[in-house]
Design an enzyme around this catalytic site. Structure first.
Site, PDB file in Angstrom:
ATOM      1  N   SER A  12       1.031  -1.254   0.077  1.00 27.48           N
ATOM      2  CA  SER A  12       0.051   0.143  -0.118  1.00 27.48           C
ATOM      3  C   SER A  12       0.988   1.354   0.144  1.00 27.48           C
ATOM      4  O   SER A  12       1.918   1.328   0.771  1.00 27.48           O
ATOM      5  CB  SER A  12      -0.774  -0.033   1.352  1.00 27.48           C
ATOM      6  OG  SER A  12      -1.300   1.253   1.641  1.00 27.48           O
ATOM      7  N   ASP A  39      -4.405   3.236  -2.417  1.00 28.11           N
ATOM      8  CA  ASP A  39      -5.637   3.414  -1.477  1.00 28.11           C
ATOM      9  C   ASP A  39      -6.250   4.594  -1.646  1.00 28.11           C
ATOM     10  O   ASP A  39      -6.016   5.719  -1.217  1.00 28.11           O
ATOM     11  CB  ASP A  39      -4.871   3.465   0.025  1.00 28.11           C
ATOM     12  CG  ASP A  39      -4.366   2.182   0.537  1.00 28.11           C
ATOM     13  OD1 ASP A  39      -3.204   2.089   0.190  1.00 28.11           O
ATOM     14  OD2 ASP A  39      -4.974   1.297   0.923  1.00 28.11           O
ATOM     15  N   HIS A  70      -7.595   0.474  -4.618  1.00 32.12           N
ATOM     16  CA  HIS A  70      -8.836   0.047  -3.368  1.00 32.12           C
ATOM     17  C   HIS A  70      -9.606   1.451  -3.214  1.00 32.12           C
ATOM     18  O   HIS A  70      -9.091   2.268  -2.793  1.00 32.12           O
ATOM     19  CB  HIS A  70      -7.946  -0.332  -2.512  1.00 32.12           C
ATOM     20  CG  HIS A  70      -8.642  -0.580  -1.130  1.00 32.12           C
ATOM     21  ND1 HIS A  70      -8.156  -0.877   0.195  1.00 32.12           N
ATOM     22  CD2 HIS A  70      -9.942  -0.910  -0.953  1.00 32.12           C
ATOM     23  CE1 HIS A  70      -9.087  -1.130   0.979  1.00 32.12           C
ATOM     24  NE2 HIS A  70     -10.093  -1.070   0.460  1.00 32.12           N
ATOM     25  N   GLY A 146      -9.365   3.239   6.131  1.00 36.51           N
ATOM     26  CA  GLY A 146      -9.110   4.656   6.398  1.00 36.51           C
ATOM     27  C   GLY A 146      -7.948   5.035   6.849  1.00 36.51           C
ATOM     28  O   GLY A 146      -7.326   6.107   6.373  1.00 36.51           O
ATOM     29  N   PHE A 147      -7.048   4.300   7.451  1.00 38.76           N
ATOM     30  CA  PHE A 147      -5.952   4.741   7.943  1.00 38.76           C
ATOM     31  C   PHE A 147      -4.730   3.515   7.870  1.00 38.76           C
ATOM     32  O   PHE A 147      -5.177   2.551   8.086  1.00 38.76           O
ATOM     33  CB  PHE A 147      -5.682   5.185   9.404  1.00 38.76           C
ATOM     34  CG  PHE A 147      -6.430   6.571   9.578  1.00 38.76           C
ATOM     35  CD1 PHE A 147      -8.227   6.257   9.691  1.00 38.76           C
ATOM     36  CD2 PHE A 147      -6.344   7.754   9.226  1.00 38.76           C
ATOM     37  CE1 PHE A 147      -8.846   7.532   9.701  1.00 38.76           C
ATOM     38  CE2 PHE A 147      -7.044   8.744   9.097  1.00 38.76           C
ATOM     39  CZ  PHE A 147      -8.386   8.674   9.509  1.00 38.76           C
ATOM     40  N   GLY A 148      -3.448   3.801   7.670  1.00 39.22           N
ATOM     41  CA  GLY A 148      -2.605   2.676   7.957  1.00 39.22           C
ATOM     42  C   GLY A 148      -2.123   2.628   9.320  1.00 39.22           C
ATOM     43  O   GLY A 148      -2.440   3.640  10.139  1.00 39.22           O
ATOM     44  N   ASP A 179      -5.832  -7.071   4.102  1.00 36.15           N
ATOM     45  CA  ASP A 179      -5.006  -5.849   3.948  1.00 36.15           C
ATOM     46  C   ASP A 179      -5.514  -5.160   5.601  1.00 36.15           C
ATOM     47  O   ASP A 179      -6.675  -5.003   5.678  1.00 36.15           O
ATOM     48  CB  ASP A 179      -5.912  -4.836   2.801  1.00 36.15           C
ATOM     49  CG  ASP A 179      -5.249  -3.551   2.845  1.00 36.15           C
ATOM     50  OD1 ASP A 179      -5.785  -2.733   2.021  1.00 36.15           O
ATOM     51  OD2 ASP A 179      -4.581  -3.209   3.676  1.00 36.15           O
ATOM     52  N   GLY A 181      -2.802  -4.079   8.936  1.00 35.47           N
ATOM     53  CA  GLY A 181      -1.754  -4.655  10.083  1.00 35.47           C
ATOM     54  C   GLY A 181      -1.150  -5.865   9.489  1.00 35.47           C
ATOM     55  O   GLY A 181      -0.731  -6.808  10.324  1.00 35.47           O
ATOM     56  N   SER A 202       2.685   0.130   6.331  1.00 36.37           N
ATOM     57  CA  SER A 202       3.632   0.291   7.340  1.00 36.37           C
ATOM     58  C   SER A 202       4.689  -0.646   7.683  1.00 36.37           C
ATOM     59  O   SER A 202       5.743  -0.133   7.798  1.00 36.37           O
ATOM     60  CB  SER A 202       2.730   0.447   8.855  1.00 36.37           C
ATOM     61  OG  SER A 202       1.829   1.367   8.510  1.00 36.37           O
TER      62      SER A 202
END
Ligand code: 5SP
EC number: 5.1.3.1
Length: 229
Positions: A12, A39, A70, A146-148, A179, A181, A202
């Site tokens: 991502s 994303d 995505h 919404g967030f990494g 997708d 974590g 991340s």
């Protein structure tokens, strides 16, 4: 055929420096990734805003890697042709983002792209059981989008397994993607449950030994977990 068994590592670009996205894509290709995930967030479907088709199109010229979009957006139907024209070979539609999912998926295929469906953590697998014949990919979100950098939701592993079994009941090839974590500490659980396409942000960009080491680590751990499964 059923589930595509190759392990694919898909970055991502969410954690990348957005002022250097082209360079990030070049570095990711050097690091050995299999495709790039963009994303796309509209600030309505998810509480974050990222980029659109023009940004993706600007990066198309720097790599031959496949692009997947995505689409974390409302009313994806109105944007299908724009993301295909931007160079995305695969569009991932959230089941929650359209009233007529079957029609939306058909429109993506008519536009000449492959198509996947993403399911948020609260959305059951039964939401897609009547459209699997149209799918090239099923994305099981292992975070709320919404967030990494969010924590992996391990309770999604039962849904990953259900998606694996559902896809294996069809004769065409379908990717099972996860997708959210995905890292060296969570990849074994996801792959053991049935995931084969691994999206990571991340854990790749923040790896102390760099992108190539991060991609290799995830790929090796996934391969080991697949053999054990
Ligand atoms: O798609 C989303 C959130 O919407 C993220 O899951 C990113 O795609 C990857 O984030 P990491 O958890 O790997 O940092």
């Amino acid at each position: 055929m059923g589930v595509k068994q190759n392990i694919l590592v898909i970055p991502s670009v969410l954690p990348a420096d957005f002022s250097q996205l082209g360079n990030a894509v070049v570095e990711l290709e050097k690091a050995g990734v299999d495709r790039i995930q963009w994303d796309v967030m509209d600030g309505v479907f998810v509480p974050n805003l990222t980029f659109g088709p023009d940004t993706i199109a600007s990066a198309r010229k720097v790599t031959t890697l496949g692009f997947e979009a995505h689409l974390m957006i409302v009313d994806p139907d109105q944007y299908i042709e724009k993301y295909v024209a931007a160079g995305c070979e695969l569009l991932i539609i959230h089941a929650e983002s359209t009233r007529h999912l079957h029609r939306t998926l058909g429109r993506v295929r008519q536009a000449g792209a492959k198509v996947g469906v993403a399911l948020n953590p609260a959305t059951p697998i039964c939401a897609i059981e009547n459209v699997v014949d149209l799918l090239d990919l099923i994305l099981i979100m292992t975070v709320n989008p919404g967030f990494g950098g969010q924590a992996y939701i391990s309770t999604m592993e039962s849904k990953i397994s259900s998606a694996y079994e559902l896809a294996n009941s069809f004769s065409h090839e379908i990717e099972i993607e996860v997708d959210g974590g995905i890292s060296s500490s969570t990849v074994e659980g996801a792959v053991s449950a049935g995931a084969r396409t691994l999206v990571a942000g991340s854990s790749l960009f923040k790896h102390p030994d760099g992108l190539e080491a991060a991609v290799t680590e995830i790929r090796n751990l996934a391969g080991q977990a697949k053999r054990k499964a």
